[in-house]
Design a protein around this motif. Structure first.
Motif, mmCIF file in Angstrom:
data_model
loop_
_atom_site.group_PDB
_atom_site.id
_atom_site.type_symbol
_atom_site.label_atom_id
_atom_site.label_comp_id
_atom_site.label_asym_id
_atom_site.label_seq_id
_atom_site.Cartn_x
_atom_site.Cartn_y
_atom_site.Cartn_z
ATOM 1 N N GLU A 376 1.102 -0.698 -0.273
ATOM 2 C CA GLU A 376 -0.028 0.085 -0.274
ATOM 3 C C GLU A 376 0.876 1.760 -0.445
ATOM 4 N N GLY A 377 -0.019 1.959 -0.796
ATOM 5 C CA GLY A 377 0.955 3.351 -0.950
ATOM 6 C C GLY A 377 0.672 4.578 0.225
ATOM 7 N N PRO A 378 1.007 6.119 0.732
ATOM 8 C CA PRO A 378 0.913 6.269 1.195
ATOM 9 C C PRO A 378 -0.385 7.478 1.206
ATOM 10 N N VAL A 379 -1.155 7.650 2.248
ATOM 11 C CA VAL A 379 -2.202 8.524 1.782
ATOM 12 C C VAL A 379 -2.160 9.615 2.489
ATOM 13 N N GLY A 409 7.310 8.514 -0.226
ATOM 14 C CA GLY A 409 7.609 7.765 -0.956
ATOM 15 C C GLY A 409 7.029 6.367 -1.000
ATOM 16 N N GLY A 410 6.604 6.088 -2.082
ATOM 17 C CA GLY A 410 5.670 4.846 -2.429
ATOM 18 C C GLY A 410 5.697 2.910 -2.399
ATOM 19 N N PRO A 491 -2.290 2.786 9.149
ATOM 20 C CA PRO A 491 -0.770 2.837 8.523
ATOM 21 C C PRO A 491 -1.348 2.447 6.337
ATOM 22 N N PRO A 492 -0.531 3.086 5.877
ATOM 23 C CA PRO A 492 -0.850 1.817 4.909
ATOM 24 C C PRO A 492 0.420 0.635 4.926
ATOM 25 N N ARG A 493 -0.735 -0.252 4.392
ATOM 26 C CA ARG A 493 0.119 -1.886 4.774
ATOM 27 C C ARG A 493 1.074 -2.153 4.549
ATOM 28 N N GLY A 494 2.049 -3.222 4.791
ATOM 29 C CA GLY A 494 2.598 -3.944 3.837
ATOM 30 C C GLY A 494 2.343 -5.564 3.162
ATOM 31 N N VAL A 495 2.902 -6.401 2.234
ATOM 32 C CA VAL A 495 2.383 -7.186 2.087
ATOM 33 C C VAL A 495 3.133 -8.424 2.325
ATOM 34 N N SER A 538 4.159 6.791 4.754
ATOM 35 C CA SER A 538 5.341 6.224 4.131
ATOM 36 C C SER A 538 4.486 4.948 3.351
ATOM 37 N N GLY A 539 5.338 4.445 2.447
ATOM 38 C CA GLY A 539 4.876 3.265 1.087
ATOM 39 C C GLY A 539 5.229 1.973 2.120
#
Length: 604
Positions: A376-379, A409-410, A491-495, A538-539
């Motif tokens: 997920e990217g920054p929001v 950052g993406g 937050p923007p989530r990692g995968v 951040s991403g």
């Protein structure tokens, strides 16, 4: 709409691959000339510095044909606007131009003023040229074009132009101009931006005429049919490489006081049918419209879905209505993530929830396994994206402008780290960043700092891009700062084992240096010497951080993207030495990584 498979095969008798490549690039060149025209002639900084605009060409039957360098949230719904223009004005004529910003009729949101010009070739309507630009002010009841707290379009207050004719026989209809000049806070700035958009659309009209004169109208028509079929066939083949699957993912906007105390949750169901080369996206099981400005429009819902799919796919596919044929999107009327019902406000339809939906769709593809999808990217639209307004004693005039100083950052992906200047998913790195010096010339503000934050990207085999910490102060009393910041709580989530991105935050700084934490829906008035400070999201990261190449971690430390301590803590990489004379302790790294994987204790 999805085309029948019988239409897929490109007619080899009329498909010329070399000429197709030439004409496709010629069309992209026309769109780029439109873009340059608008960039260099607009007056507001949000357009001529931040590049918050897009240009595109649609066909007479309302299909997106070309949109080189356009922002995804702007251009993936242009076909809906072209359709709305034709529905309202079936008697289109050469020399016409139309102004459209209707969020209930195909536009992205009311702040995006779109100039549409029907292009006639030998008396036949063949194209519609579109120049869409985000305005600094559109007459809202508050001096912002992101009015998240507006309970409906009436409280929002923006002037709405549902496919209104602004030129007839190449002559401007002054009544519309006077209406805008009387209501918008910065009338000369708006008028300059309008003329820039109109000029960009007229440039397309001229160049498309030259294109058809050179190659012949019938040849260009054959190209358009072949180009759409070719794009659809590429999309079909790209989908055919995916596993058959049903993907379910969820997303959530932060709680938003007092309008959405529990936030806004939504879900996405995606069915991948590789044998048919089709993707079905179902958004019908989502909540109704909400009583604030976070509702999506039909155009931004579709744009977010298409963007997320393109982020999740492997392969290069032209971004046009031909590719869209292979994707069916089911929407519900009266839904916050779907098709809005009048008069619910869609003031923030291009960012917050749209960004969350783009993230949700792109990250869903990671459920297919390693090598698929994206983190997920920054929001959020925090302090670096605030709308700033007030009175400038240097010029004796009012000013309104949106800052575009973000450098969030993406997301990490299967193949690369997050792009440093990604910004937000709805723009995907295509907007520019303001010049500090130009902002300070145009507005009575002074930047205190703009600095990258080490260790802020979501850790992963491919990490998310880092984010920024920014602050600026007012040089006048009564300067308004308004923003609707998401990403302070969720937050923007990692995968696939990647860690989440950093949270956003904002503060007001008084003249004595004391800081007060701001809510995510901030309306702040600054006096001389007072300041605001913001940290962006951040991403998220892609993949297990312990699988990241230690050499890349060392490079990040040398580049100050990561600290020595975070390299060990997040990536299990032990770096020794000092200054620029750093090296990896390979034995210690193996021990620490084994411990972090749960196989042995870490020795100090």
């Amino acid at each position: 709409m999805v085309a029948d498979d019988s239409t897929l095969a490109v007619d080899n008798h009329e498909f010329d691959p070399i000429l197709t490549a030439i004409l496709a690039n010629r069309l992209d060149g026309i769109v780029r000339e439109m873009t340059t025209t608008l960039l260099r002639s607009a007056r507001s900084a949000v357009i001529n510095s931040g590049r918050d605009f897009s240009c595109a060409i649609a066909t007479a039957d309302n299909q997106l044909l070309a949109a080189a360098e356009g922002l995804p949230v702007h251009i993936f719904g242009v076909q809906l606007q072209a359709e709305a223009i034709l529905a309202a004005h079936p008697d289109l004529a050469e020399g016409d131009a139309y102004l459209d910003n209707n969020p209930y009729g195909g536009n992205s949101h009311a702040a995006d003023h779109s100039v549409l010009v029907p292009v006639f070739i030998d008396g036949e309507h063949m194209f519609t040229a579109v120049a869409k630009a985000h305005q600094a002010d559109t007459g809202n009841s508050l001096p912002t074009t992101y009015f998240a707290g507006a309970k409906d379009v009436y409280e929002e207050g923006s002037l709405i132009f549902p496919a209104v004719q602004v030129q007839r026989n190449y002559t401007t209809i002054d009544d519309v101009m006077r209406m805008c000049m009387a209501r918008i806070r910065v009338p000369r700035q708006w008028h300059g931006d309008f003329l820039a958009s109109l000029g960009a659309a007229r440039i397309a009209e001229r160049r498309l005429g030259e294109l058809c004169a050179k190659y012949g109208k019938d040849q260009v028509k054959r190209f358009i049919r072949g180009w759409f079929d070719y794009s659809e066939d590429l999309m079909r083949k790209t989908i055919a490489q995916l596993p058959e699957a049903h993907l379910h993912n969820t997303g959530a906007h932060d709680p938003f006081q007092p309008y959405l105390p529990d936030g806004l949750e939504f879900q996405v169901d995606i069915d991948i049918h590789p044998r048919d080369g089709r993707i079905l996206v179902d958004l019908t099981d989502n909540a109704p419209n909400v009583d604030c400005g976070l509702n999506l429009t039909e155009a931004t819902t579709l744009a977010a879905v298409y963007s997320g799919i393109f982020h999740g796919l492997c392969g290069q596919v032209p971004k046009n209505s031909g590719a869209f044929r292979r994707v069916e999107v089911r929407l519900k009327k009266g839904a916050a993530v779907g098709i809005p019902e009048f008069p619910h406000s869609c003031s923030v339809a291009t960012t917050n929830v749209a960004d969350r939906l783009t993230n949700c769709v792109g990250a869903a593809f990671a459920q297919l396994g390693d090598g698929y999808g994206i983190a997920e990217g920054p929001v959020g639209m925090g302090v670096p994206h605030a709308v700033v307004s007030g009175y400038d004693s240097r010029t004796g005039e009012r000013f309104v402008n949106q800052l575009l100083m973000g450098a969030a950052g993406g997301p990490g992906s299967a193949t690369a780290d997050g792009w440093l200047t990604w910004n937000v998913p709805s723009t995907a790195g295509l907007t520019y960043r303001d010049s500090i010096e130009i902002d300070e010339l145009k507005m009575p503000i002074q930047y205190r700092h703009l600095r990258m934050m080490a260790d802020s990207g979501g850790a992963g085999r491919h990490r998310g891009g880092c984010t920024v910490d920014m602050a600026f102060e007012s040089k006048e009393d009564g300067v308004s700062v308004i923003y609707p910041c998401d990403g302070q709580i969720v937050p923007p989530r990692g995968v696939l084992g990647g860690q989440d991105g950093a949270l956003a935050a904002g503060w007001m700084i008084d003249t004595d240096g004391s800081e007060t934490l701001l809510p995510n829906n901030a309306v702040v008035t600054l006096d001389t010497g007072q300041a605001v400070r913001g940290v962006e999201c951040s991403g998220g990261g892609y993949g297990d951080p312990l699988d990241r190449d230690p050499e890349r971690v060392l490079k990040d430390v040398l580049g100050r993207w990561e600290s020595v301590g975070h390299a060990r803590e997040a990536y299990g990489v032990v770096i020794t030495g000092s200054g620029s004379d750093l090296s990896i302790d390979w034995s210690a790294t193996a021990t620490v990584r084994a411990a972090l994987r749960g196989r042995a204790p870490v020795s100090s």
